[in-house]
Design an enzyme around this catalytic site. Structure first.
Site, short mmCIF file in Angstrom:
data_model
loop_
_atom_site.label_atom_id
_atom_site.label_comp_id
_atom_site.label_asym_id
_atom_site.label_seq_id
_atom_site.Cartn_x
_atom_site.Cartn_y
_atom_site.Cartn_z
N CYS A 1 0.69 -9.33 -13.94
CA CYS A 1 0.59 -9.70 -12.59
C CYS A 1 -0.94 -10.05 -12.38
CB CYS A 1 1.05 -8.80 -11.39
SG CYS A 1 0.36 -7.24 -11.60
N HIS B 1 -0.53 0.85 -17.58
CA HIS B 1 0.09 1.57 -18.21
C HIS B 1 0.74 0.72 -19.22
CE1 HIS B 1 0.87 4.62 -14.56
NE2 HIS B 1 -0.29 4.80 -15.64
N HIS C 1 -4.64 1.31 -10.55
CA HIS C 1 -3.39 1.95 -9.62
C HIS C 1 -4.07 2.58 -8.37
CE1 HIS C 1 -2.22 2.43 -14.00
NE2 HIS C 1 -1.10 2.07 -13.38
N GLU D 1 -0.69 5.84 -8.67
CA GLU D 1 -0.82 5.07 -7.32
C GLU D 1 -0.62 5.95 -5.91
OE1 GLU D 1 1.21 1.50 -4.87
OE2 GLU D 1 1.25 1.49 -7.04
N THR E 1 3.48 0.24 -4.31
CA THR E 1 3.72 -0.96 -4.59
C THR E 1 4.80 -1.58 -5.57
OG1 THR E 1 2.12 -1.20 -6.42
CG2 THR E 1 1.46 -1.55 -4.10
N CYS F 1 4.65 -5.03 -3.78
CA CYS F 1 3.91 -6.23 -4.16
C CYS F 1 4.78 -7.01 -4.56
CB CYS F 1 2.94 -5.86 -5.13
SG CYS F 1 3.49 -6.03 -7.16
N SER G 1 5.28 3.30 -16.70
CA SER G 1 4.97 2.36 -16.02
C SER G 1 6.35 2.28 -14.91
CB SER G 1 5.01 1.00 -16.81
OG SER G 1 5.23 -0.19 -16.03
N SER G 2 5.83 2.68 -13.64
CA SER G 2 7.14 2.56 -12.75
C SER G 2 7.64 1.23 -12.53
CB SER G 2 6.29 2.92 -11.36
OG SER G 2 7.36 2.93 -10.39
N ASN G 3 6.94 0.12 -12.33
CA ASN G 3 7.55 -0.97 -12.35
C ASN G 3 8.59 -1.62 -13.25
OD1 ASN G 3 6.28 -3.61 -13.89
ND2 ASN G 3 4.78 -2.25 -13.20
#
EC number: 1.17.7.4
Length: 334
Positions: free
Chosen positions: A21, A50, A86, A138, A177, A207, A235-237
């Site tokens: 991103c 991450h 983050h 974050e 986010t 986001c 990595s959360s996303n």
């Protein structure tokens, strides 16, 4: 290599958008530009993003990753230190200033926006609820923007049930986010039902990149025999994409960091593969995985485009006089 005629057919549904991103791209550029302008070493507090491939690539260029500022040797106190995408608590830049360190803040602008929204709630006299995952950098950074006791972390609808504030009419919420859009919607719904006077953030906290990647996975997961998400386990996303694929109908959904992680013994006979990448995973790792499947299957790649991203976050003024070439980013672009 198997003879092409002997290979089983495989359709790869490749999500677009996927991978980097604008916030991740900016953070990596900041480290590379700092190395070009100031020379090695450039210290980076925590992983800049991450992804081990990115971190190891930056290490080869001269970046040194640390956990805390006191790890910077006395003889390198004049070297730049970069804060990760983050975000960090306010105490970190304050510590850097006290140590007379030169720092570059690579916090994603969208994370900074959440910080400002949380501070606005506090300024208006509201107790702040942060929807997020405990321990995530974050979340630590966002909570660290506010005095102790002013913010409460909410991870689930069960947390909403247990939360009993002193003044239910003076509450405001923001979110991490990188959360699952669906899960977050459930938590927000529970908050609004229990506390009808609660104030939302002035703008969406999750986001655009997180939302877009989740929507792309939803569109491609149904009917997939296997869905792979390229990303790191911290990595959360990326982890949310695995969950989204499962819910959207993929028979199996897995996280892999690169091609060597593919569990071929578990895959068996498949005809359709869904493929995406978390926001901190470089495209070279996606290509690597496609090539690994080409070794075993007669592959057709179908690009599933659900959104077009044009966002670009410029680096800070101190680095804008340095030219960034394609060669400088070859370690992530291939």
């Amino acid at each position: 290599m198997l003879d092409r005629a002997a290979k089983p057919s495989l359709t790869i549904r490749l999500c677009q958008p996927r991978g980097f991103c604008a916030g991740v791209d900016r953070a990596i550029q900041i480290v590379v530009l700092a190395l070009k302008k100031y020379g090695a070493p450039v210290y980076v507090r925590h992983e800049i993003v991450h992804n081990r491939y990115v971190v190891e690539g930056l290490q080869k260029l001269g970046a040194v990753f640390i956990e805390e500022l006191d790890e910077i040797p006395a003889e390198h106190q004049s070297s730049p230190v970069v804060f990760s995408a983050h975000g960090v608590p306010k105490s970190v830049p304050a510590d850097a200033q006290a140590r007379n360190l030169f720092y570059l803040d690579a916090t994603c602008p969208l994370v900074s926006k959440v910080h400002k929204q949380a501070m606005r709630h506090q300024r208006l006299g509201r107790h702040v609820l942060l929807i997020g995952h405990a321990g995530h950098p974050e979340v630590i950074g966002t909570m660290g923007q506010l005095p102790e006791g002013v913010v409460t972390l909410i991870e689930s609808e069960e947390d909403v049930e247990r939360f009993n504030p002193a003044d239910p009419s003076a509450l405001g919420f923001v979110t991490q986010t990188t959360l699952s859009v669906e899960d977050t919607a459930g938590v927000i719904r529970a908050l609004e039902e229990k506390f009808p006077e609660i104030h939302a953030a002035a703008a969406e906290s999750i986001c655009y990149a997180t939302t877009n990647r989740q929507e792309a996975v939803k569109e491609t997961a149904a009917g997939s025999d296997l869905f792979l998400v390229v990303g790191a386990p911290n990595s959360s996303n990326s982890m949310r994409l695995v969950e989204v694929a499962e819910r959207a109908g993929a028979k199996m959904s897995l996280l892999v960091q690169r091609a060597s992680d593919i569990p071929w013994e578990r895959i068996g006979a498949i005809g359709t593969l869904g493929l995406s990448a978390g926001a901190s995973a470089p495209e070279i790792l996606v290509d690597e995985i496609i090539d690994a499947f080409r070794e075993r299957f007669d592959v057709t790649v179908d690009l599933a485009v659900t959104a077009t991203e044009t966002e670009n976050f410029p680096v800070m003024r101190a680095l804008r006089d340095v030219e960034l070439t394609r060669a400088d980013m070859a370690f992530v672009n291939g």
